[in-house]
Every structure is written in C-alpha cells, then in structure tokens.
Design an enzyme around this catalytic site. Structure first.
Site, PDB file in Angstrom:
ATOM      1  N   THR A  79      31.481  57.330 -34.334  1.00 12.01           N
ATOM      2  CA  THR A  79      30.124  56.799 -34.424  1.00 12.01           C
ATOM      3  C   THR A  79      29.049  57.883 -34.398  1.00 12.01           C
ATOM      4  O   THR A  79      28.132  57.881 -35.215  1.00 12.01           O
ATOM      5  CB  THR A  79      29.885  55.803 -33.276  1.00 12.01           C
ATOM      6  OG1 THR A  79      30.750  54.677 -33.454  1.00 12.01           O
ATOM      7  CG2 THR A  79      28.441  55.309 -33.258  1.00 12.01           C
ATOM      8  N   ASN A 100      31.958  61.750 -30.552  1.00 13.71           N
ATOM      9  CA  ASN A 100      31.105  61.027 -29.610  1.00 13.71           C
ATOM     10  C   ASN A 100      30.974  61.839 -28.327  1.00 13.71           C
ATOM     11  O   ASN A 100      29.915  61.861 -27.687  1.00 13.71           O
ATOM     12  CB  ASN A 100      31.692  59.657 -29.302  1.00 13.71           C
ATOM     13  CG  ASN A 100      31.645  58.721 -30.489  1.00 13.71           C
ATOM     14  OD1 ASN A 100      30.803  58.865 -31.377  1.00 13.71           O
ATOM     15  ND2 ASN A 100      32.555  57.758 -30.521  1.00 13.71           N
ATOM     16  N   LYS A 161      23.918  50.751 -29.129  1.00 10.86           N
ATOM     17  CA  LYS A 161      24.365  52.074 -28.685  1.00 10.86           C
ATOM     18  C   LYS A 161      23.216  53.071 -28.738  1.00 10.86           C
ATOM     19  O   LYS A 161      22.488  53.140 -29.742  1.00 10.86           O
ATOM     20  CB  LYS A 161      25.500  52.579 -29.579  1.00 10.86           C
ATOM     21  CG  LYS A 161      26.775  51.759 -29.519  1.00 10.86           C
ATOM     22  CD  LYS A 161      27.825  52.348 -30.441  1.00 10.86           C
ATOM     23  CE  LYS A 161      29.111  51.542 -30.424  1.00 10.86           C
ATOM     24  NZ  LYS A 161      30.141  52.106 -31.344  1.00 10.86           N
ATOM     25  N   HIS A 308      37.094  46.868 -32.341  1.00  8.03           N
ATOM     26  CA  HIS A 308      38.030  47.572 -31.468  1.00  8.03           C
ATOM     27  C   HIS A 308      38.910  46.592 -30.699  1.00  8.03           C
ATOM     28  O   HIS A 308      40.118  46.797 -30.590  1.00  8.03           O
ATOM     29  CB  HIS A 308      37.258  48.428 -30.457  1.00  8.03           C
ATOM     30  CG  HIS A 308      36.876  49.775 -30.972  1.00  8.03           C
ATOM     31  ND1 HIS A 308      37.799  50.763 -31.231  1.00  8.03           N
ATOM     32  CD2 HIS A 308      35.659  50.311 -31.271  1.00  8.03           C
ATOM     33  CE1 HIS A 308      37.178  51.846 -31.667  1.00  8.03           C
ATOM     34  NE2 HIS A 308      35.875  51.592 -31.705  1.00  8.03           N
ATOM     35  N   ASP A 351      29.213  53.789 -40.251  1.00 10.32           N
ATOM     36  CA  ASP A 351      29.447  55.100 -39.640  1.00 10.32           C
ATOM     37  C   ASP A 351      30.913  55.502 -39.684  1.00 10.32           C
ATOM     38  O   ASP A 351      31.254  56.650 -39.383  1.00 10.32           O
ATOM     39  CB  ASP A 351      28.926  55.127 -38.205  1.00 10.32           C
ATOM     40  CG  ASP A 351      29.509  54.008 -37.341  1.00 10.32           C
ATOM     41  OD1 ASP A 351      30.164  53.106 -37.906  1.00 10.32           O
ATOM     42  OD2 ASP A 351      29.288  54.030 -36.126  1.00 10.32           O
ATOM     43  N   HIS A 352      31.794  54.588 -40.069  1.00 11.40           N
ATOM     44  CA  HIS A 352      33.225  54.832 -40.225  1.00 11.40           C
ATOM     45  C   HIS A 352      33.871  53.493 -40.548  1.00 11.40           C
ATOM     46  O   HIS A 352      33.227  52.444 -40.462  1.00 11.40           O
ATOM     47  CB  HIS A 352      33.855  55.414 -38.956  1.00 11.40           C
ATOM     48  CG  HIS A 352      33.524  54.641 -37.716  1.00 11.40           C
ATOM     49  ND1 HIS A 352      34.063  53.415 -37.423  1.00 11.40           N
ATOM     50  CD2 HIS A 352      32.670  54.915 -36.686  1.00 11.40           C
ATOM     51  CE1 HIS A 352      33.584  52.964 -36.282  1.00 11.40           C
ATOM     52  NE2 HIS A 352      32.719  53.852 -35.810  1.00 11.40           N
ATOM     53  N   HIS A 485      39.587  54.215 -34.690  1.00 11.77           N
ATOM     54  CA  HIS A 485      39.291  54.929 -35.942  1.00 11.77           C
ATOM     55  C   HIS A 485      39.179  56.407 -35.623  1.00 11.77           C
ATOM     56  O   HIS A 485      39.279  56.815 -34.469  1.00 11.77           O
ATOM     57  CB  HIS A 485      37.984  54.410 -36.544  1.00 11.77           C
ATOM     58  CG  HIS A 485      36.883  54.312 -35.536  1.00 11.77           C
ATOM     59  ND1 HIS A 485      36.107  55.391 -35.153  1.00 11.77           N
ATOM     60  CD2 HIS A 485      36.453  53.272 -34.773  1.00 11.77           C
ATOM     61  CE1 HIS A 485      35.240  55.007 -34.226  1.00 11.77           C
ATOM     62  NE2 HIS A 485      35.438  53.727 -33.964  1.00 11.77           N
TER      63      HIS A 485
END
Length: 546
Positions: A79, A100, A161, A308, A351-352, A485
């Site tokens: 992220t 991260n 976040k 997740h 972001d992924h 990820h």
C-alpha cells in the site's frame, strides 16, 4: 470618426480578452479527483459488471479511457509504495517508500512509511498522529499542481489508512485519516494545529457509531453470488465471535471483540465513511469552486481490509464492490451537479492487486503453498553460524528481504559480497523459494526484463536488504486463512488505470502501461512540471485527442 474608432477598438479588445480568458479557464479542469481503490484487480471491472449500475464503474469503463493492461513495475506491491508510486510517477528505488514498514540498520529497528516523530496528532488519539509525508523523497503530482498555481490550488487527501491520505496529498497538501480508537478523522501538526471547522463538524456527526449499529447483509440474494467460492468455506478468516465467515454480519454484536470502532474498516461502511468525508471536504474547502484547479485524493481502504480477511473469490469482496459501485455513482452525480459535467477530471487505479487464498487454490488443485519463514530463518541462522562463525548474522527478515550484519562480516574479515551470495544460494534449497538475488548485484548490474528488473525498480541502495527473495507463483509467507499481496506476479501487478471527464475521450487500449505513467499523464493534462523523480511516461492514448 475618432469615437467610432475607439468604440471598435474596445469591442475588438473585449472579444480578444474574452477568448483569452476562456482559453485560460479551460487550460485545466476545475477539480481533479484521484481515486485509489486499495487491492483492486483489473478483472473486477469485468467479473462484477453485470450488477454494476450505469453511473459508477460502468461510467468510467464506457465514457472514460482505460488502459486494460496496466501494471505495477516493481516489487514489492504494498500500500505505501503503491500510493507513493502513483503520485510521484516513479518507483521505490527513487521515491524511497520501499514498504509499508522496513528495517533501518542505523536505528536497529523497523520504521513505518509515514511515521514522523517530530509531529503530533490533531484530533483522534496521540498514537495515531505522528504522521507526515517526510519519508517520501520525491515530489508528487499534487505538489507540482500547487507549485504551478503559486500554491493557490488546494489539495486534500482522505482515507481510512493514514498512508493512503498522507502520501497522495504530497508535501504541500492536507491529509485526513481515520483513528480507530476514537472513531474520528484526524490529521497531524505537519498540516494544522487544529482541525478545520468543517472537519470538526464532520466528526461531531459520529457516523462510525451509526454505521456499526447496522447489519451487513448482501445486496442481492446470497445464492446469486456465484463468481467465486461458496460463502461458508475453510479458506477465509471469520471475525472473532463467529464460527464461520458467513453472512449476515451483526456489526453491533461483533464490534467489542473485533477492534471496536476500528471494525468499520473491514466492512463496506468504511468506504461509505470515506465518501462521506470526501463530500464534507468538497463543501468545506469549496474545492473546484474557487477559480483554481483543486485536487481531492481519495483512497478506499476497506477493499483491502475485506480482501485480506476473505480473499478475492469471496462473497464479501463481491458485495463490497457492488456497494462501492453505487457509492461512486452517487459521488459522480454529485460532482456533475456541483462542479459541472465535463469540468472535473477523474483517474482511478489501485495500489496493488492480491493473491488468491492458498488453501482455495490448493482445493482447486492449482499449485500453491505457504512458506514457513520461522523455519527458514532457523535453518539460515544455523547455516551462517556453522560456516562463518558464531554471531548474529541475520539482523532482520521482512518484505521478502534478508538484512545481514555488515559490521560482523568486517570484524571477521569476511567479504560481504561472498556472505550475500552464500545466503542467497542457501535459501534456494527451500520449497516455495523460486529465486534469490543479492543486493550487490542489484547495485552493480542493470536489469531490463523479468522479475530481476521489477526487484531493481523496488530496490533502494540505502534502504533495501542484502538478499532479495522471490517466491513461487501462488505461494505466500506464513499463510493460514485469508490472503495478502506483495509479489511481482500478475495477480499483484495488474490493476486498473482509467481516466474520465475533462479532456478525456472514451476508449481503451490493451498496450502495456505502468502506474508510474499516471502522474506524467496528469502533468501533461494539467500543464505542470513532471514530479521531480518521475520515471514513467505520459500515456499517449489518453492525451492525443483527435
């Protein structure tokens, strides 16, 4: 006659001035909306489109321009690096956000990508407030917009976040993120000493408490969700207090044992709350209505939390995207009314991506597995002590990187390059580890293709580890239930890149493009400088309007 000449001159001058004013006003859109959907695969556009409404994702697909083969061009796909790369137009090798969290040798500890001990929290809780973009080593497209307008533009980043708000807002914008302890959106003294009145008023509405009194049920009959695994399975991670990961979810009953007010992050209401804040920021800051181009960066974090826990083949992920689709449709309608249709520019990316749940893949007889990193590290420490003498050779293992003890190698007169090579070779004996590369080779050589190139684009000479590990496809570290990820495989790299609105013609292309091309494309559209570390290229298909 003289008076007639003067009158004609004035009329002509007014006409020319009006045309110049019009061209200046159309040089940039009134507002740019940057949307990052955390953990969104490109395939979700197609997998769920039969139940999308016309005004949400379908509006972007049908009326925007989509690069259908958009990818991340580095490892690791997390992220923090994702948001940084989208907005800087470059990779972790340059912008410095290599994870991260990452281990820092000089400190002997791990740091967080957006941590800043020189600032403190404003609203929220003290522990959530030491946040800023200071670890970001290059400028963002939001910074460059501010510079281009003499800082008359406004830039606002909002997300659950903190890293999803602070990194896109850049060094010059404002950022607001969710505090799970208090249920408030907060900022830090990097930005303000006190929350703006509109943000205070927003927190006073206490929306998290309202949403967490709801029950999360599917939008459609449960039996109609046929795009993946059944609702009740052994692959997903149930909430504490539930024996199975199944609908419905009584959020009021789950809240106490599942993070309190933080539970909202793992429900669709986290996205709803983020949109609520976006509406409040639009109104409170009068974004797009002040005669300058403003920028609202919105990151939807709940897609990641839900992904997740339940995985990409879950009913929960599908229902979440169907709800986000409807929220975006309402948001775009609001922008049409408040800013003007065709007067704002939107881009959407992720972001992924995400890997499939290991157990689910194994149940379908697809090669997949879980690497026990504790076992690997135990074996690795035994190997290094046996071959190089007793000592703490392994300082840290994180983000599929091994950090070795350079000082110990010097003390024992050992070549650090030989130590790296020996560790890299040793790790190849474990099932699940496909490739290893040394930091020395990544510094010394230039790779242009394959996974080596992706590693190098994520490798920062000062901050990254000494041995880089690539797992086999569909393998994850320490996976039990749920998923994650971070790899360079397509399930993690293939994400949406779509532009819509001001100056954008409808269409699509299957040409390979990268997320580092987004910021340079925006630079061309907004007539700004490129971010100072940008390595991506403008997307010609988006820009070259006939």
């Amino acid at each position: 006659m003289k008076n007639l000449f003067v009158l004609a001159f004035l009329i002509l001058s007014h006409s020319v001035f009006s045309q110049d004013s019009k061209s200046i006003s159309q040089e940039r859109p009134k507002l740019v909306i940057g949307i990052v959907v955390d953990q969104m695969r490109q395939e979700y556009f197609y997998r769920y489109q039969d139940r999308f409404v016309e005004g949400g994702f379908k509006r972007l697909m049908n009326e925007g321009f989509m690069m259908k083969n958009g990818h991340y061009n580095y490892i690791p796909t997390y992220t923090g690096p994702g948001h940084a790369s989208v907005y800087t137009g470059t990779t972790p090798a340059t912008h410095g956000i290599i994870g991260n969290d990452w281990y820092v040798r000089s400190l002997g500890r791990t740091i967080y990508c957006a941590e800043d001990s020189t600032v403190s929290g404003v609203a929220g809780s003290p522990s959530g407030g030491e946040i800023s973009p200071r670890n970001l080593l290059s400028s963002t497209i939001t910074d460059e917009l501010m510079f281009a307008t003499g800082k008359r533009s406004k830039v606002v980043g909002v997300a659950i976040k903190d890293r999803g708000a602070a990194l896109p807002a850049g060094h010059l914008g404002d950022a607001y993120w969710y505090d799970a302890k208090t249920g408030e959106f907060m900022t830090s003294t990097y930005y303000y000493d006190e929350l703006p009145d509109w943000a205070k008023a927003f927190n006073a509405r206490k929306l998290p408490e309202k949403y967490l009194s709801e029950t999360w049920e599917t939008l459609f009959p449960l039996e109609s969700y046929v795009q993946g695994a059944p609702d009740n399975n052994d692959f997903e991670s149930p909430f504490i207090g539930m024996e199975t990961p199944t609908f419905p979810y009584d959020l009021a009953a789950l809240k106490e044992n599942n993070g309190g007010l933080g539970l909202i992050s793992t429900t669709p209401y986290g996205n709803t709350l983020t949109l609520d804040l976006a509406y409040a920021a639009l109104e409170g800051e009068q974004l797009g209505k002040r005669g300058e181009t403003d920028f609202l960066a919105v990151s939807f974090s709940s897609t990641d939390y839900i992904g997740h826990r339940f995985g990409p083949s879950s009913v929960e992920v599908e229902d979440n995207y169907l709800r986000l689709d409807r929220g975006l449709a309402d948001f775009f309608d609001h922008l049409d009314k408040e800013i003007g249709e065709g007067e704002y520019l939107v881009f959407l990316t992720a972001d992924h991506g995400v890997a499939d749940v290991v157990r689910y893949m194994q149940s379908e007889r697809v090669a997949a597995g879980s690497l026990d990193t504790r076992f690997v590290l135990t074996q690795l420490r035994g190997f290094t002590n046996q071959h190089f003498g007793e000592g703490n050779w392994i300082l840290n293992y994180s983000n599929e990187q091994v950090f070795l003890n350079r000082s110990l190698a010097e003390e024992k007169g050992l070549s650090f390059g030989e130590l790296q090579k020996a560790v890299a070779d040793f790790m190849l004996r474990f099932d699940g580890i496909k490739e290893t590369y040394t930091g020395e080779d990544l510094r010394r050589l230039e790779y242009t293709k394959g996974r080596k190139s992706l590693l190098q684009m994520g490798f920062n000479h000062k901050a990254s580890g000494d041995v880089m590990v690539i797992l086999e496809p569909a393998w994850l570290s320490n996976s039990v239930r749920g998923t994650t990820h971070g790899t360079g495989y397509t399930y993690d790299t293939h994400v949406p890149i779509v532009f819509y609105g001001w100056g954008i013609k409808p269409g699509s292309s299957s040409r390979y493009a990268t997320i580092t091309d987004i910021a340079p494309t925006l630079s061309m559209l907004l007539h700004t400088r490129l971010p100072n570390g940008a390595s991506g290229q403008p997307i010609g298909e988006v820009l070259d309007v006939e």
